[in-house]
Design an enzyme around this catalytic site. Sequence first.
Site, PDB file in Angstrom:
ATOM      1  N   ASN A 162     108.227  98.797 -21.368  1.00  0.00           N
ATOM      2  CA  ASN A 162     107.254  99.220 -22.746  1.00  0.00           C
ATOM      3  C   ASN A 162     108.087  98.417 -23.925  1.00  0.00           C
ATOM      4  O   ASN A 162     109.417  98.535 -24.085  1.00  0.00           O
ATOM      5  CB  ASN A 162     107.143 100.679 -23.222  1.00  0.00           C
ATOM      6  CG  ASN A 162     106.147 101.337 -22.258  1.00  0.00           C
ATOM      7  OD1 ASN A 162     105.294 100.892 -21.748  1.00  0.00           O
ATOM      8  ND2 ASN A 162     106.539 102.476 -21.873  1.00  0.00           N
ATOM      9  N   GLU A 172     109.441 104.533 -26.892  1.00  0.00           N
ATOM     10  CA  GLU A 172     110.125 105.584 -27.761  1.00  0.00           C
ATOM     11  C   GLU A 172     111.596 105.602 -27.813  1.00  0.00           C
ATOM     12  O   GLU A 172     111.879 105.977 -28.696  1.00  0.00           O
ATOM     13  CB  GLU A 172     109.652 106.967 -26.994  1.00  0.00           C
ATOM     14  CG  GLU A 172     108.304 107.142 -27.128  1.00  0.00           C
ATOM     15  CD  GLU A 172     107.683 108.458 -26.214  1.00  0.00           C
ATOM     16  OE1 GLU A 172     108.694 109.056 -25.588  1.00  0.00           O
ATOM     17  OE2 GLU A 172     106.490 108.904 -26.399  1.00  0.00           O
ATOM     18  N   HIS A 195     114.477  99.717 -21.136  1.00  0.00           N
ATOM     19  CA  HIS A 195     114.430 100.571 -19.999  1.00  0.00           C
ATOM     20  C   HIS A 195     113.319  99.946 -18.937  1.00  0.00           C
ATOM     21  O   HIS A 195     112.174  99.799 -19.583  1.00  0.00           O
ATOM     22  CB  HIS A 195     114.620 101.989 -19.970  1.00  0.00           C
ATOM     23  CG  HIS A 195     113.476 102.622 -20.914  1.00  0.00           C
ATOM     24  ND1 HIS A 195     113.699 102.458 -22.429  1.00  0.00           N
ATOM     25  CD2 HIS A 195     112.285 103.184 -21.124  1.00  0.00           C
ATOM     26  CE1 HIS A 195     112.823 102.974 -22.995  1.00  0.00           C
ATOM     27  NE2 HIS A 195     111.730 103.368 -22.121  1.00  0.00           N
TER      28      HIS A 195
HETATM   29  P1  5GP Z   1     109.396 104.961 -23.311  1.00  0.00           P
HETATM   30  O1  5GP Z   1     108.417 105.503 -23.907  1.00  0.00           O
HETATM   31  O2  5GP Z   1     110.445 104.563 -24.518  1.00  0.00           O
HETATM   32  O3  5GP Z   1     109.208 103.651 -22.364  1.00  0.00           O
HETATM   33  O4  5GP Z   1     110.401 105.871 -22.146  1.00  0.00           O
HETATM   34  C1  5GP Z   1     111.215 106.658 -22.758  1.00  0.00           C
HETATM   35  C2  5GP Z   1     111.320 107.738 -21.615  1.00  0.00           C
HETATM   36  O5  5GP Z   1     112.774 108.194 -21.531  1.00  0.00           O
HETATM   37  C3  5GP Z   1     110.578 108.787 -21.492  1.00  0.00           C
HETATM   38  O6  5GP Z   1     109.697 108.422 -20.235  1.00  0.00           O
HETATM   39  C4  5GP Z   1     111.258 109.836 -21.598  1.00  0.00           C
HETATM   40  O7  5GP Z   1     110.931 111.001 -20.835  1.00  0.00           O
HETATM   41  C5  5GP Z   1     112.707 109.770 -21.172  1.00  0.00           C
HETATM   42  N1  5GP Z   1     113.614 110.147 -21.785  1.00  0.00           N
HETATM   43  C6  5GP Z   1     113.871 110.602 -23.073  1.00  0.00           C
HETATM   44  N2  5GP Z   1     114.949 111.074 -23.594  1.00  0.00           N
HETATM   45  C7  5GP Z   1     115.526 111.417 -22.272  1.00  0.00           C
HETATM   46  C8  5GP Z   1     116.865 112.062 -21.794  1.00  0.00           C
HETATM   47  O8  5GP Z   1     117.464 112.468 -22.687  1.00  0.00           O
HETATM   48  N3  5GP Z   1     117.083 111.830 -20.738  1.00  0.00           N
HETATM   49  C9  5GP Z   1     116.242 111.134 -19.611  1.00  0.00           C
HETATM   50  N4  5GP Z   1     116.730 111.488 -18.480  1.00  0.00           N
HETATM   51  N5  5GP Z   1     115.118 110.823 -19.844  1.00  0.00           N
HETATM   52  C10 5GP Z   1     114.865 110.740 -21.316  1.00  0.00           C
END
Ligand code: 5GP
Length: 116
Positions: A88, A96, A101
């Site tokens: 994303n 987020e 990632h």
């Molecule tokens: P995005 O929405 O940025 O593509 O995805 C961020 C991802 O990071 C989300 O799926 C969320 O659940 C994961 N995430 C956020 N904080 C943490 C954390 O502290 N530990 C882990 N293992 N995953 C996290």
Amino acid sequence: MAEETIFSKIIRKEIPADILYQDDLVTAFRDINPRAPSHVLIIPNKLIPTVNEVQEADELALGRMFTVAKKIAEQEGIAEDGYRLLVNCNSHGGQEVYHIHMHLVGGRPLGPLLMS
Ligand code: 5GP
């Protein structure tokens, strides 16, 4: 200089995470809020906030993310049935955490690409 996120602390093992793989370039760990039976995040150890900041010098780490994704998919037993790799970017992309990632998601049929 970009601001660190919680993912930098996970890379340095300053906060707990279920790390499945780590080398000098990338780290892979289970998503804290899995959206499917297998949901793993694969990240470069270097802080790159979004795809918009990617540079040619990052190509080795970004390529490594794919070979690690392949290995983890095999380990998770989802390689043959299939899975989805997703990156994303910024708000419209639903990003987020501002540390690039790759989501590796699988273990069930995922349906069409856009889920919301
Ligand atoms: P995005 O929405 O940025 O593509 O995805 C961020 C991802 O990071 C989300 O799926 C969320 O659940 C994961 N995430 C956020 N904080 C943490 C954390 O502290 N530990 C882990 N293992 N995953 C996290």
